[in-house]
Design a protein around this motif. Structure first.
Motif, short mmCIF file in Angstrom:
data_model
loop_
_atom_site.label_atom_id
_atom_site.label_comp_id
_atom_site.label_asym_id
_atom_site.label_seq_id
_atom_site.Cartn_x
_atom_site.Cartn_y
_atom_site.Cartn_z
N ARG A 284 0.81 -1.22 0.00
CA ARG A 284 0.00 0.00 0.00
C ARG A 284 0.84 1.27 0.00
O ARG A 284 0.30 2.37 -0.05
N THR A 319 -1.69 8.10 0.27
CA THR A 319 -2.42 7.41 -0.79
C THR A 319 -3.58 8.22 -1.33
O THR A 319 -4.47 7.67 -1.97
N LEU A 460 -9.17 6.22 5.42
CA LEU A 460 -8.72 4.94 4.88
C LEU A 460 -8.31 5.08 3.42
O LEU A 460 -7.42 4.37 2.94
N LYS A 461 -8.94 6.00 2.71
CA LYS A 461 -8.56 6.23 1.32
C LYS A 461 -7.28 7.06 1.23
O LYS A 461 -6.41 6.77 0.40
N SER A 464 -4.14 4.95 3.66
CA SER A 464 -4.33 3.51 3.72
C SER A 464 -3.09 2.81 4.28
O SER A 464 -3.19 1.90 5.11
N CYS A 465 -1.92 3.21 3.84
CA CYS A 465 -0.69 2.55 4.29
C CYS A 465 -0.43 2.81 5.77
O CYS A 465 -0.06 1.90 6.51
N THR A 515 -10.75 -3.13 7.04
CA THR A 515 -9.89 -2.39 6.11
C THR A 515 -9.25 -3.30 5.08
O THR A 515 -8.27 -2.89 4.43
#
Length: 573
Positions: A284, A319, A460-461, A464-465, A515
């Motif tokens: 990610r 991300t 989360l978008k 994410s990593c 997730t």
């Protein structure tokens, strides 16, 4: 006499043609007079002859330079293909032939004028555009299944223009494309051992999960303050600065406890939870990074980080579709990637200490749990002289056994929490809002109380990593709860004052499922890398993420690599 003379003057000499005599049968004889000059066989011996039937159409010319062009047109025109297919290439013997040396110097010059492009009159174009608008209006007025067809009824140029005006994907990707630099400069004596693409990492699976065993526990943990469960955007709590707390991001080979465990051969692979979690969440990642791997003669592996790297700093909007970029006008601005990373790291450390109960007197430690061994990185003499104390962190040295792999990892816990009368361990992390308009997110103060799920989905978008790494760290440490805080700037232009808007507890394994973080994939990546280095010779290696491609490159480097940087830092101290 005169008449006889004129008649003789107009008399033509007539000679009989050559007629071979055949005394044995009808027709020309088999053995003809070859030396006779009147023999027709000698006269037409070298004349090319191409047999054809009455239905064949003779095509071609003595010097046909356009045969290739005609054949291409014939393929495009079905009618002409059917008409000329029977006679095509039937009389190649009659075509003009040249040598290859002459053909190379030959150029065909086309003097024909190009046809002019037809442009419809302005009135005609207006009628066509009006017709298209009517069709689109009908498509929009139809049912839901026909709504999307209006866009495809437009001409390609119109769709491209509309996408550009609405910020289409092509324009956005082109405008926000970032050419990043590698985390460390590759030197000439580095040798590429292998390359691993991110899709390969994402497909790794470990059928069996490792068994867990606690070896040592060091440091102490404070109790969680339940008052932060009731924090809302209307009752936001200012974030404090804990300048008297010390945090120790010590790498693997500098840890004295891991050194003793390696001497006792308690494992054959040694690492920290931050390094392992980074490898587990590497598919990610977007920002370049590097990890150093050292293999000893006995086959023991150490996963390390460079002292001068940015490995311990948190990323911000890594991300996201529009990640923060360095501005040429203000490279040191508060919204530059480096400043945002430093801000997020400071917020995360202060938040992990503020949500714990603080004793008013130094001797009152009723809310604190001390483990068997003290903090291995805290020097009491220096700390007491400078008024510093270690942060509330417990270091758990755990061994994970996966087949022949015995991995010893130093994990971190940040506090204790009472859940249903049971004491549970927890980790604490903080998400920070810096500018919702620039980050492409939503305003937390408007949504955090009523739509917290939407806020988390946006994070989360965009991160994410980072969230995957926090989840992996919590799972490695065996934490029962993972505390996530939502911290925002007081104002968008002030990067030094923040407030806590909300907090939320999550169970690490359940959060991983929500997730789409697979625990089997996490351990599959670690297993693949350990087995890869297990088959290599002893020495030093570097795992590097390509700055612009989703690829991991593994280099074999000299043993003295990065030691010069360490010596320079010691000289400065």
């Amino acid at each position: 006499t005169l008449h006889t003379t004129q008649t003789r003057a107009h008399t033509m000499v007539f000679s009989l043609p050559y007629v071979p005599a055949n005394t044995s049968s009808w027709g020309p004889p088999k053995d003809e007079d070859i030396n006779n000059p009147n023999n027709p066989m000698n006269k037409w011996a070298n004349l090319p002859y191409a047999p054809y039937s009455r239905g064949d159409r003779i095509s071609g010319r003595s010097a046909d330079f356009t045969s290739t062009w005609k054949s291409n047109n014939d393929r495009n025109d079905g009618r002409r293909t059917r008409e000329s297919s029977s006679g095509k290439n039937a009389n190649e013997e009659f075509q003009y032939k040249v040598e290859k040396s002459e053909q190379a110097s030959f150029q065909l010059v086309d003097t024909a004028k190009a046809p002019k492009r037809f442009v419809a009159p302005a009135k005609k174009r207006a009628q066509q555009q009006s017709r298209l608008r009517q069709l689109n209006a009908r498509a929009r007025g139809g049912n839901e299944q026909q709504k999307d067809t209006g866009r495809y009824n437009q001409p390609q140029r119109t769709r491209r223009r509309n996408n550009w005006g609405k910020g289409g994907n092509n324009r956005r990707n082109w405008h926000h494309r970032v050419d990043r630099q590698a985390s460390v400069a590759v030197k000439a004596d580095w040798v590429v051992v292998d390359e691993i693409t991110f899709p390969i990492l994402s497909k790794q699976r470990s059928e069996d999960l490792p068994s867990e065993e606690d070896l040592f526990s060091c440091g102490f943990l404070d109790q969680y303050n339940d008052a932060y469960e009731r924090v809302t955007s209307k009752t936001a709590v200012p974030l404090k600065r804990f300048e008297n707390k010390e945090f120790y991001p010590v790498t693997t080979t500098d840890d004295p406890v891991i050194e003793n465990l390696a001497i006792e051969q308690s494992g054959n692979v040694f690492a920290t939870d931050v390094i392992l979690a980074h490898l587990m969440a590497s598919p990610r990642s977007v920002i370049p990074w590097d990890i150093v791997v050292q293999k000893l003669p006995n086959g023991t592996l150490f996963f390390d980080k460079r002292d001068s790297s940015q490995f311990d700093f948190l990323t911000v909007s890594e991300t996201a579709n529009q990640p923060p970029l360095r501005s040429d006008d203000d490279p040191e601005g508060i919204n530059s990637p480096e400043r945002l990373s430093l801000e997020a790291t400071t917020i995360n450390q202060n938040f992990s200490q503020q949500i714990l109960r603080q004793s008013k007197t130094p001797n009152n430690q009723s809310h604190r749990k001390n483990f068997d061994l003290p903090n291995p990185f805290y020097d009491e003499d220096d700390g007491a002289a400078n008024g510093m104390e270690p942060a509330s962190v417990a270091y758990k040295y755990r061994r994970f056994t996966l087949g022949d792999i015995k991995l010893v990892c130093r994990c971190e816990l940040h506090g204790l929490v009472q859940k249903r009368g049971e004491e549970q361990t927890m980790t604490a992390f903080a998400l920070n809002e810096w500018d919702s308009k620039l980050s492409g997110g939503i305003n937390w103060r408007d949504k955090i109380d009523t739509q917290r799920g939407a806020v988390l989905a946006t994070e989360l978008k965009n991160n994410s990593c980072k969230l995957a790494k926090w989840t992996a760290q919590s799972i490695l440490a065996g934490a029962d709860q993972m505390k996530i805080g939502y911290v925002s700037r007081v104002t968008k232009s002030n990067a030094y004052e923040h407030v806590i808007l909300a907090t939320q507890f999550y169970k690490p394994k359940e959060f991983a499922q929500q997730t789409t973080l697979s625990v089997n994939n996490m351990w599959g990546i670690v297993k693949m890398l350990v087995e890869f280095f297990g088959g290599k010779d002893e020495g030093k290696y570097v795992i590097m993420r390509d700055p612009n491609k989703p690829i991991l490159r593994i280099f074999s480097v000299p043993p003295s690599t990065f030691e010069e940087d360490d010596n320079d830092e010691e000289d400065e101290e």
